[in-house]
Design an enzyme around this catalytic site. Structure first.
Site, PDB file in Angstrom:
ATOM      1  N   GLY A 215       0.817  -1.204   0.000  1.00 31.04           N
ATOM      2  CA  GLY A 215       0.000   0.000   0.000  1.00 31.04           C
ATOM      3  C   GLY A 215       0.851   1.254   0.000  1.00 31.04           C
ATOM      4  O   GLY A 215       1.729   1.413   0.849  1.00 31.04           O
ATOM      5  N   GLY A 217       0.026   5.222  -0.029  1.00 26.23           N
ATOM      6  CA  GLY A 217      -0.814   6.408  -0.042  1.00 26.23           C
ATOM      7  C   GLY A 217      -2.300   6.276   0.163  1.00 26.23           C
ATOM      8  O   GLY A 217      -2.996   7.301   0.124  1.00 26.23           O
ATOM      9  N   CYS A 222      -2.989  10.080   5.040  1.00 28.82           N
ATOM     10  CA  CYS A 222      -1.802  10.196   4.183  1.00 28.82           C
ATOM     11  C   CYS A 222      -2.089  11.105   2.989  1.00 28.82           C
ATOM     12  O   CYS A 222      -3.161  11.031   2.388  1.00 28.82           O
ATOM     13  CB  CYS A 222      -1.376   8.816   3.695  1.00 28.82           C
ATOM     14  SG  CYS A 222       0.123   8.813   2.686  1.00 28.82           S
ATOM     15  N   ARG A 296      -6.690  10.910  21.155  1.00 32.03           N
ATOM     16  CA  ARG A 296      -7.777  11.792  21.625  1.00 32.03           C
ATOM     17  C   ARG A 296      -8.799  12.089  20.527  1.00 32.03           C
ATOM     18  O   ARG A 296      -9.288  13.207  20.372  1.00 32.03           O
ATOM     19  CB  ARG A 296      -7.244  13.121  22.150  1.00 32.03           C
ATOM     20  CG  ARG A 296      -6.626  13.088  23.551  1.00 32.03           C
ATOM     21  CD  ARG A 296      -5.218  12.624  23.523  1.00 32.03           C
ATOM     22  NE  ARG A 296      -4.572  12.902  24.822  1.00 32.03           N
ATOM     23  CZ  ARG A 296      -3.751  12.051  25.419  1.00 32.03           C
ATOM     24  NH1 ARG A 296      -3.486  10.878  24.865  1.00 32.03           N
ATOM     25  NH2 ARG A 296      -3.179  12.362  26.569  1.00 32.03           N
ATOM     26  N   ARG A 311       3.899  14.714   4.348  1.00 36.20           N
ATOM     27  CA  ARG A 311       3.041  13.938   3.457  1.00 36.20           C
ATOM     28  C   ARG A 311       1.932  13.249   4.256  1.00 36.20           C
ATOM     29  O   ARG A 311       1.643  12.073   4.080  1.00 36.20           O
ATOM     30  CB  ARG A 311       3.862  12.901   2.679  1.00 36.20           C
ATOM     31  CG  ARG A 311       4.914  13.540   1.786  1.00 36.20           C
ATOM     32  CD  ARG A 311       5.620  12.515   0.924  1.00 36.20           C
ATOM     33  NE  ARG A 311       6.216  11.436   1.694  1.00 36.20           N
ATOM     34  CZ  ARG A 311       7.364  11.515   2.362  1.00 36.20           C
ATOM     35  NH1 ARG A 311       8.026  12.659   2.384  1.00 36.20           N
ATOM     36  NH2 ARG A 311       7.847  10.483   3.013  1.00 36.20           N
TER      37      ARG A 311
END
Length: 387
Positions: A215, A217, A222, A296, A311
């Site tokens: 995988g 992105g 992301c 949180r 990124r």
């Protein structure tokens, strides 16, 4: 079949998770009979789900809880947990700032040096509580801290980057990480990734990977696909890498699991990834929604704090239930984000797949209307699949 983009450039069609559907076969079975076990190295797990090595997803406590439930959680050894003795005030700050201040704050907080003694401490915290100590480093981090991880006795090491290959070129002044040597010398199984092609996954398996992450992105937080323009939709990437796994097994007699990493939100997504050939999945945002998650109610990518080219971003995923409810139920939501194991077992029962290998063999169809067909009211009222 290749499609012509223009003179001198052709492209292969690739398919995303929302574009495919799974087809029932000639039999069904009771979901209680579905065997979802999988194995990486000598570690066997009932739930083929790994919580991503992200600071808003896994800390020592979460890693222990996931181990107790039959899954796995991976701690990011280059994140908040190893930069600060007490990460809680730092996590509070990350959750408190607005969108415009977030990137700058992350770059500031992650500029704090990694402390090797905290790597050891986090591993020991997990193991002392009876959990499986699975930890993650980038290739650069592995060059610095692999010996610390080995001495601390971690159970499983993930080497992760946007793209990892055995043919990495570096400037003469920089020594590249030797993945073959690392896999041979580390006293625990080493998982390598990420990749999206048959050729690279095969080379990573030949290098000694205990499993391969697939995988580039697709993760919820992301932004690599937007920043770099790089990636292959998950079903196509998984199927290609699973093909490499099967060919490597014929070649060597060693079975190397393929782990689909990113872009997976619901139980249906997990089922589709396994049907395309994955042995397990790595998920971030679904676990970040647990009450016990350290974020949180927020989730951010591993490359978010980059001082040069971030990124990733921070997304508000909220808190929807406990980690038990999210993984094994009972579900409090009807959108497929709770009781992920139950969804997998029920899908396997519907498809007639009694184990993971049979699930990998079920028929798949191209179905871009799968999630919208007949769902006008859900979409209009933002219910169920229309949320």
């Amino acid at each position: 079949m290749n499609i012509t983009i223009g003179r001198g450039k052709t492209a292969r069609r690739a398919y995303g998770i929302d574009e495919i559907a799974l087809v029932p076969g000639v039999r069904t079975l009771d979901p209680a009979l579905a065997d979802t076990r999988w194995q990486v190295g000598a570690i066997e797990r009932e739930i083929p789900i790994i919580a991503s090595a992200m600071d808003g997803v896994v800390d020592s406590r979460m890693a222990v809880l996931l181990s107790e439930l039959g899954a796995l959680g991976v701690v990011n050894l280059e994140g908040i947990q190893t930069r600060y003795e007490d990460p809680n005030p730092i996590l509070d700050r990350i959750a408190s700032v607005g969108k415009t201040e977030f990137v700058g704050l992350m770059q500031e907080l992650y500029a704090e040096p990694i402390k090797p003694e905290l790597i050891t401490k986090r591993i020991q915290e997990i193991q002392a509580a009876g959990g499986i100590a699975a930890v993650s480093l980038t290739p650069v981090g592995a060059a610095k801290y692999a010996s610390t991880v080995a001495e601390a006795g971690a159970d499983l090491l993930f080497i992760q980057a946007t793209v990892v290959s055995t043919a990495h070129l570096s400037p003469e002044s920089v020594e590249s990480l030797d993945l073959v040597k690392l896999c041979q010398e580390m006293p625990m199984p080493v998982v390598l990734g990420n990749c999206v092609t048959y050729e690279v996954s095969l080379e990573l398996m030949r290098a000694g990977a205990a499993a391969v992450l697939v995988g580039i992105g697709p993760g919820a937080a992301c932004t690599s696909r937007g920043v770099l323009g790089v990636g292959v939709p998950q079903p196509t990437a998984i199927a290609d890498c699973a093909g490499a796994r099967d060919d490597y097994f014929q070649e060597s007699g060693r079975y190397v699991p393929v782990i689909a990493d990113g872009g997976i939100i619901t139980g249906g997504d997990i089922c589709k990834c396994i049907a395309c050939g994955a042995d397990a999945v790595m998920i971030g945002s679904p676990i970040a929604r647990a009450a016990e998650a350290p974020g949180r109610g927020f989730h951010w990518g591993m490359a978010t704090p980059s001082p040069v080219l971030p990124r990733g971003t921070r997304i508000n995923v909220g808190t929807t239930g406990t980690i038990r409810e999210i993984l094994v139920g009972p579900a409090k939501l009807d959108d497929g984000t709770h009781n992920l194991l139950g969804a997998l077992k029920t899908s396997m029962g519907t498809l007639g797949a009694k184990d993971m290998r049979e699930m990998q063999q079920v028929d798949v169809v191209i179905a871009p209307s799968l999630l919208t067909e007949g769902k006008v009211y859900q979409k209009a009222q933002q219910l169920g699949m229309g949320k």
